[in-house]
Design an enzyme around this catalytic site. Structure first.
Site, PDB file in Angstrom:
ATOM      1  N   ASP A  28       0.838  -1.205   0.000  1.00 54.44           N
ATOM      2  CA  ASP A  28       0.000   0.000   0.000  1.00 54.44           C
ATOM      3  C   ASP A  28       0.876   1.260   0.000  1.00 54.44           C
ATOM      4  O   ASP A  28       1.966   1.258   0.561  1.00 54.44           O
ATOM      5  CB  ASP A  28      -0.891  -0.031   1.256  1.00 54.44           C
ATOM      6  N   HIS A  45       2.707   3.573  -8.997  1.00 54.85           N
ATOM      7  CA  HIS A  45       2.537   2.138  -9.285  1.00 54.85           C
ATOM      8  C   HIS A  45       3.781   1.580  -9.988  1.00 54.85           C
ATOM      9  O   HIS A  45       4.181   0.446  -9.736  1.00 54.85           O
ATOM     10  CB  HIS A  45       1.284   1.907 -10.140  1.00 54.85           C
ATOM     11  N   LEU A 139      11.816 -20.111  -4.276  1.00 51.24           N
ATOM     12  CA  LEU A 139      10.722 -19.310  -3.709  1.00 51.24           C
ATOM     13  C   LEU A 139       9.437 -19.431  -4.553  1.00 51.24           C
ATOM     14  O   LEU A 139       9.497 -19.334  -5.773  1.00 51.24           O
ATOM     15  CB  LEU A 139      11.155 -17.835  -3.690  1.00 51.24           C
TER      16      LEU A 139
END
Ligand code: FPP
Length: 248
Positions: A28, A45, A139
């Site tokens: 956020d 963004h 991962l």
């Protein structure tokens, strides 16, 4: 500094010295990062996408098994159409640009949420990315796309009801495991640590079931500023938490 076992545990260890396996992040603050610089939200963004790249690299190097990122919530459709289009465009760009590096870094990709409702070309691009990375065993990055925790639970409940109606499932046999087995996160390690950036202290419909015993960490850092050091600090903080899972 004492010589106790706990003091020698790795930074990502929690309480009894168990290392964090699965970290999730509510990314956020992109908009506020841009606003502070008098830039359009898209610039925030874009920098958020760079933070995604840095964080995935760091998570792999720090030995995490899974990293779940809230990239687009089922509520994000409420944003102006232009911003939704920008976010979809960034996702397409990210997949094109990063797929080779993800593969080199032995990353596997999982998708959670109703991402198949995206535009068909994006669904195909996401499918292809998952296929390309499916044999990797480092991962696991789980991207939450068109994801909502309540929606995930509704879909799990519907699946159970359908199975019961078809006669293959005794309602009395439904337990927590039966629900977990029907969640999008099936097969991922239990969630250890949930981080939210930008100072907000809400779950915003993210991993509602999975967060039941996760440690929660809220940081004022805006997502575009998040980096390896921030992840290391979060894991150190996790290492100092005492997890009792309802026991003493
Ligand atoms: C929250 O910031 C962030 C989002 C709604 C989307 C997350 C997207 C990215 C990190 C970039 C692209 C990601 C990928 C995987 C390519 P906000 O816009 O709500 O910030 P604000 O609360 O400051 O306005």
């Amino acid at each position: 500094m004492t010589g106790s076992a706990a003091s020698q545990a790795p930074a990502s260890s929690g309480g009894g010295g168990t290392p964090a396996r699965h970290v999730a992040i509510i990314m956020d603050g992109n908009g506020r990062w841009a606003k502070k610089r008098f830039l359009p939200r898209l610039a925030g963004h874009r920098q958020g996408m760079e933070a995604v790249r840095r964080t995935i690299t760091a998570a792999g190097e720090l030995g995490l098994e899974a990293l779940t990122l809230y990239a687009f919530s089922s509520e994000n459709w409420r944003r102006p159409a232009g911003e939704v289009a920008d976010l979809m465009g960034l996702l397409r760009h990210y997949l094109r640009r990063e797929i080779d590096a993800l593969d080199r870094n032995n990353v596997r990709l999982r998708l959670i949420g109703e991402w198949r409702r995206f535009e068909p070309d994006l669904v195909e691009q996401l499918d292809a990315a998952c296929r390309r990375l499916e044999r990797n065993d480092g991962l696991t990055v789980a991207l939450a796309l068109n994801y909502g925790g309540q929606d995930e639970l509704v879909r799990a409940a519907r699946a159970l009801a359908e199975e019961a109606k078809a006669g293959g499932l005794d309602p009395a046999a439904i337990d927590a495991q039966a629900i977990e087995d029907r969640l999008d996160t099936k097969g991922l390690p239990p969630l250890d640590l949930l981080i939210r950036t930008s100072g907000e202290t809400r779950l915003s419909n993210f991993l509602l079931w999975q967060a039941a015993y996760a440690e929660l960490l809220f940081t004022d850092t805006l997502w575009p500023d998040f980096d390896r050091a921030a992840l290391e600090r979060a894991l150190e903080c996790f290492g100092r938490r005492e997890r009792r899972f309802g026991g003493l």
